[in-house]
Design an enzyme around this catalytic site. Structure first.
Site, short mmCIF file in Angstrom:
data_model
loop_
_atom_site.label_atom_id
_atom_site.label_comp_id
_atom_site.label_asym_id
_atom_site.label_seq_id
_atom_site.Cartn_x
_atom_site.Cartn_y
_atom_site.Cartn_z
N GLY A 161 39.22 42.96 30.93
CA GLY A 161 38.01 42.97 31.06
C GLY A 161 38.07 42.55 32.68
O GLY A 161 38.95 43.61 33.46
N MET A 192 37.93 41.06 34.96
CA MET A 192 38.71 40.15 35.87
C MET A 192 39.73 40.70 35.95
O MET A 192 40.59 39.83 36.62
CB MET A 192 39.14 38.32 35.40
CG MET A 192 37.19 38.12 34.88
SD MET A 192 36.81 37.39 36.76
CE MET A 192 36.31 36.44 35.81
N GLY A 193 39.68 41.79 35.36
CA GLY A 193 41.57 42.41 35.15
C GLY A 193 42.44 42.53 33.98
O GLY A 193 41.65 42.42 32.77
N LYS A 207 48.02 37.60 34.76
CA LYS A 207 46.72 37.69 34.83
C LYS A 207 46.80 38.91 36.48
O LYS A 207 46.78 38.46 37.16
CB LYS A 207 45.35 37.11 35.36
CG LYS A 207 44.42 37.00 35.68
CD LYS A 207 43.35 36.42 35.95
CE LYS A 207 42.09 36.72 35.07
NZ LYS A 207 41.47 36.51 34.05
N ASP A 234 31.83 30.07 36.54
CA ASP A 234 31.55 31.00 35.15
C ASP A 234 32.24 30.46 34.15
O ASP A 234 33.17 30.79 33.73
CB ASP A 234 32.47 32.67 35.65
CG ASP A 234 32.74 33.75 35.03
OD1 ASP A 234 31.69 33.57 34.09
OD2 ASP A 234 33.06 34.45 34.65
#
Lengths: 841, 235
Positions: free
Chosen positions: A73, A75-76, A93, A186
């Site tokens: 996504g 965010m990576g 991640k 978030d």
């Protein structure tokens, strides 16, 4: 395979489950359930990029055994991996690849990651390592064997009880992080994980901030854009959208509120969202917790995550019977307008019916109205009567209802009118439904406390006078305007700009007053206080401008100067008392005395006098000596004005040649010295006689011309004025550099007056909108009409010479005053043109 | 961070694609075809029964049909890139039955044939028979996926979980039922929700995998699933 003995009805689609369906399950629902992915949400939020393959990741992280891609996504990308050394499952991640190339980002990333690594809480996904490897900024995190809230919500809606179990866990984790100075920024269902034991784990702390901050070095890097897309708008607090740099932990509380609302209702709190209790069967106190968390102003929210947790856990205490709330706990709350019958009887109420606005809350034993003007607390036991009524239809034509409460206040009795509302923009009937609902609630609550329903208020107490006062005010204003404006406007003679400024000034005044006295509805308009001050200042500034415009008008009116160029009524025809419209060469709008015409004559005693019409409309007879002193002999500073009078400044471009048909020619020519006008005029015998017979006129002209000479040495005048001592010449030649149409025209007129009857034009004049010429039998007025945007046509109006008026009948005329009625335009307009009348020899 | 789906490359040869590629001639393809036929004999059997055959005759004819199919004679003309096993099987069944009727009629013309052979010959197929076949196909597919899932859960020693959780595949159901299930399995409600999510995801994966086995190499499994759901909804 189980085959049920009799067909089952599927509880989900209400169809008969076919006999022989596998496991006795409804095949439609099972297959339909399988057709939608439960993983939605993990790939939302960013441009779809190709994730690095497992092999690529494995190459970059030799210490890890990379097992699979868990999600990708904005965010990576997140991979499931196993640490070879510890055999521990981890989530790896990788932040978007480009970022690792930005040193500023890497530095910030390391700083943030160190902070995140210090967070050690069972409700927060731990960060083990961080760093840059293989061109990626990466975080190695605890692997949570479970699902995120979004996935779980898809698997089945939460019951209120389940939602209330989950929330405290989220609060704990948030409280811990906030206490360590870390904001999540978030919070959304995708970031709240449930492990296989159903425990809450919050992931991605602070990542949003990391990605949201623009990179200083490369402002155009995708990071910024990505970052803005990352924030999930529906979960973001209003201040997070508007002032992202000013957010604090209360923004997370707002997001938590959104998640809470969604858990309870399955929907997002968008627009004017309904209370959760209308969507799910739950304690009304939950509504209050959710609404507080979702307050637009963070000051009104719970001030810490711990507070939310306390409130949620407080719900486990059963509500107190018989009333479901203790003192101070509102049973219902709404925005509310308030008024009183006394207010409705005032004149102000004819325009604005409310006397106050604020919030009304119904509590177990009292009703509290918190308004701008103060808070009114009415113990329910003090309510003497309750009723429903309608505001005057004049101001609320659709019939807005109110609740009337008659209550004791000290020794006195008062009536308060309340109109709860959800939005100022609601239709009347929507608000009325709410009003009725509140009326019912209050009545029921009173009945619960006192054991009986309160009496209905006597409608006589609520009666308000009819709308006659309103109409009287409107009629009064209209009549005053009708009476005053025609008198004031001609006197003040505002220019269009001044008129506009005055109107704007009125609007500004209204704006300032509205802003200063704002009440009621403004409570819900989120204007920063500085904006309010700004509006007041702006309104007052507009008032000031209008005031200056008025002052300038008054000053001008008092000084007699008039702002409009001719044609304008500036004098009155002494015979007909009609306004004289004087234009053309003899209309001189001067700064000094505004002399418009001066004509010599002899008084009864035989002395030479001048009749002078002034710009203020007055006509004076002065002696020749005084005339010469006051006008021609005026101080040097005023001379240009006198010259202007003679020159007729209103003739742009001077005269056009083709109009002079009596043998005179005015030409325009240019030379290195500039632009010249030349008048070449054959002087007829009659003119010579006229000049002989009237030396003062000759002197007048001479004076004027001579006085101009020293001021403009470039002018060249060649003239021969006949006099007894000079041999008569048959022509006059003038050459001037100035646009002295007035002077030339005056001469042309004088020449024409002395002319014996002939078909040629006797006199000719022109201003911006008109041309006038005449011969002995006919006067022709030509007016310019604008057709459309740019086309102009000239319309000829023939004026019968019988319309020529003479001043002082029976005596020698001094002006020729010609009146004509325009045959176009509504209403027909009478114009009068005045010329000095030359004496007959 | 969720548990990993089994890594399964999308374009790995499916069983049906193996069959198509080899036109049913390689031993590998024969094995794949026989496996597929085994999995989907139920829709064929039901289809035959719905044409008015009794159980025993239907079984006989089904045996005969599959023997015929496994000989692979129809596969020669099949396009390896197109056509799904479901359509193939239905087409083959239709041919088989019409051949049967022809043979029967020939025998009758030849005379001296018992009337019982008339009973043995099923009615010609109609539109609704095709729809019924597809519906039965969907049920077979679902049964196969469920069985596989049950086996997986059983392998992990969680057969009880599957038994309790499978009603949740229909939909979330009333909250009380979830609480009940959670209590029976000794889970918290949050953990139950995670378990349901996993079951549903695993079921989706298994189902799509099974569908893929009946499609050519680049076939769209979700499209086929959508079609089957529509067929079920019509029925």
């Amino acid at each position: 395979m189980e085959i049920p003995s009799e067909p089952r009805i599927c509880p989900h689609c209400a169809c008969t489950v076919p006999v022989g369906a596998p496991e006795g399950l409804c095949p439609r629902c099972v297959l339909a359930g399988a057709s939608t992915s439960t993983d939605a949400g993990t790939t939302a939020g960013g441009p779809s990029r190709q994730p690095p393959t497992l092999a690529e990741v494995a190459a970059a992280f030799p210490e890890l055994e990379v097992l699979s891609l868990l999600g990708s996504g904005g965010m990576g990308f997140v991979y499931h991996a196993r640490d070879r050394a510890s055999s521990r499952d981890v989530a790896l991640k990788l932040l978007p690849g480009k970022l690792a190339a930005d040193p500023a980002f890497v530095e910030r990333f390391n700083r943030e990651a160190r902070t995140l690594a210090r967070l050690d809480h069972p409700g927060i996904v731990r960060v083990f390592h961080h760093g840059q490897s293989g061109g990626f900024c990466h975080l190695t995190m605890e692997y949570v064997d479970g699902a995120n809230l979004r996935q779980v919500m898809r698997a089945g809606r939460f019951t209120p009880a389940q939602a209330l179990q989950i929330i405290p866990g989220i609060c704990d984790a948030l409280q811990y992080a906030h206490a360590h100075g870390v904001l999540h920024r978030d919070i959304k269902p995708e970031n709240i994980l449930l492990d296989s034991h159903g425990r809450v784990r919050i992931a991605d702390f602070g990542i949003a901030k990391l990605l949201d901050e623009p990179a200083d070095a490369q402002p155009d890097i995708t990071l910024t854009r990505t970052g803005h897309r990352l924030g999930t708008p529906h979960y973001m607090a209003p201040e997070q959208v508007e002032r992202p740099d000013l957010v604090d932990h209360r923004a997370d509380i707002y997001s938590l509120g959104v998640v809470f609302y969604e858990l309870l209702t399955g929907e997002l709190p968008l627009g004017r969202f309904p209370a959760p209790s209308t969507k799910a069967y739950l304690d009304a106190r939950v509504d209050e917790i959710v609404f507080r968390a979702l307050a637009k102003e963070r000051e009104l929210r719970q001030q810490s995550a711990g507070q939310v947790k306390d409130e949620v856990e407080g719900l486990r205490q059963p509500p107190e019977p018989p009333t479901p709330a203790g003192p101070g706990m509102a049973l219902a709350t709404a925005s509310c307008f308030a008024s009183t019958p006394e207010h409705l009887r005032t004149i102000l109420a004819q325009f604005y019916i409310y006397s106050d606005g604020g919030t009304v809350s119904l509590e177990a034993e009292r009703l509290v109205f918190a308004g701008r003007e103060g808070t009114t607390v009415i113990p329910l036991s003090d309510i003497l009567g309750i009723g429903l009524g309608e505001y005057p239809r004049l101001t609320k034509p659709t019939g807005l209802s109110y609740i009337a409460l008659r209550h004791r206040e000290g020794a006195a009795e008062r009536i308060l009118l309340l109109t709860p509302y959800t939005s100022m923009w609601n239709a009347t009937w929507t608000t009325n439904t709410l009003v009725q609902e509140w009326h019912r609630k209050i009545t029921e609550q009173i009945a619960r406390i006192r054991g009986h329903v309160p009496p209905v208020i006597d409608p006589a107490l609520l009666r308000v006078a009819g709308p006659w006062r309103f109409f009287a005010i409107v009629a009064g204003v209209a009549a005053t305007s009708a009476l005053l404006l025609p008198r004031v406007l001609p006197w003040l003679r505002p220019t269009p700009l001044e008129f506009l400024l005055i109107l704007v000034g009125f609007a500004g005044f209204a704006l300032a007053v509205a802003a200063i006295t704002a009440r009621g509805p403004r409570r819900n308009v989120k204007w920063p206080s500085s904006a309010l001050g700004g509006i007041v200042a702006f309104g007052l500034a507009l008032c000031l401008t209008a005031g200056l415009a008025v002052a300038s008008m008054v000053r001008r009116a008092a000084s007699g100067a008039h702002p409009f160029p001719s044609p304008n009524p500036i004098a009155v025809d002494p015979i007909t008392s009609q306004p004289l419209v004087i234009f053309g060469p003899i209309d001189a709008t001067t700064d000094s005395g505004a002399v418009v015409a001066a004509s010599p004559s002899r008084s009864e005693s035989g002395a030479l006098v001048r009749t002078v019409a002034l710009g203020d409309g007055s006509v004076h007879t002065v002696s020749e000596a005084e005339f010469l002193t006051r006008l021609l002999g005026a101080p040097a500073t005023q001379r240009p004005a006198v010259a202007e009078f003679l020159m007729g400044p209103k003739i742009p471009g001077g005269l056009a040649e083709d109009r002079l048909r009596n043998g005179a020619a005015i030409t325009r020519s240019s030379s290195s010295a500039g632009e010249f006008h030349e008048l070449s005029l054959p002087l007829p015998e009659a003119f010579l006689q006229l000049a002989h017979g009237d030396p003062s006129l000759t002197m007048f002209i001479l004076h004027a011309l001579l006085r101009m000479l020293p001021e403009d040495p470039d002018r060249e005048f060649l003239f021969w004025i006949p006099s007894p001592g000079n041999p008569p010449r048959r022509d006059l030649h003038l050459r001037t550099q100035s646009r002295n149409g007035g002077l030339l025209a005056l001469l042309a007129i004088l020449a024409a007056r002395a002319q014996p009857p002939q078909p040629a034009i006797l006199a000719w004049s022109q201003d911006e909108g008109r041309k006038l010429w005449t011969n002995q039998s006919r006067l022709t007025l030509c007016e310019r009409r604008l057709d459309g945007e740019s086309d102009q046509t000239w319309e000829e109006i023939f004026v019968d010479t019988s319309e020529v008026l003479a001043l002082r009948p029976g005596q020698q005329p001094q002006f020729i005053v010609i009146r004509h009625t325009k045959n176009f335009g509504v209403p027909p307009q009478t114009n009068v043109v005045a010329f000095p009348w030359p004496r007959t020899p | 961070m969720t548990d990993s789906p089994p890594a399964r490359p999308i374009f790995a040869p499916t069983r049906w694609s193996l069959v198509l590629r080899a036109k049913g001639n390689s031993p590998e393809a024969r094995a794949a075809l026989s496996e597929l036929c085994g999995a989907y004999c139920d829709p064929v059997l039901r289809s035959l029964r719905s044409r008015g055959l009794d159980e025993e005759h239907a079984r006989d004819l089904c045996q005969e049909f599959f023997a015929h199919v496994l000989r692979g004679s129809h596969l020669e003309g099949a396009d390896p890139r197109r056509g799904r096993f479901r359509s193939y099987l239905l087409g083959a069944l239709r041919h088989f039955l019409s051949d049967l009727r022809e043979r029967d009629a020939r025998l009758k013309r030849g005379g001296g044939i018992a009337t019982e052979s008339l009973e043995r010959v099923p009615e010609p197929a109609t539109e609704s028979d095709d729809a019924r076949f597809d519906r039965d196909w969907a049920l077979a597919l679902m049964a196969r996926s469920l069985a596989q899932l049950a086996e997986e859960y059983g392998r992990d020693g969680r057969a009880e979980w599957f038994a309790q959780l499978k009603p949740c595949l229909e939909g979330s159901g009333p909250a009380e039922r979830q609480s009940e299930i959670a209590a029976r399995l000794g889970l918290s409600e949050g953990a139950l929700k995670v378990a349901i999510h996993r079951l549903r995801r695993r079921f989706r994966e298994t189902l799509l995998h099974e569908i893929r086995q009946t499609l050519p190499e680049d076939g769209d499994a979700t499209e086929e699933l959508t079609y089957l759901i529509e067929v079920l909804a019509r029925g």
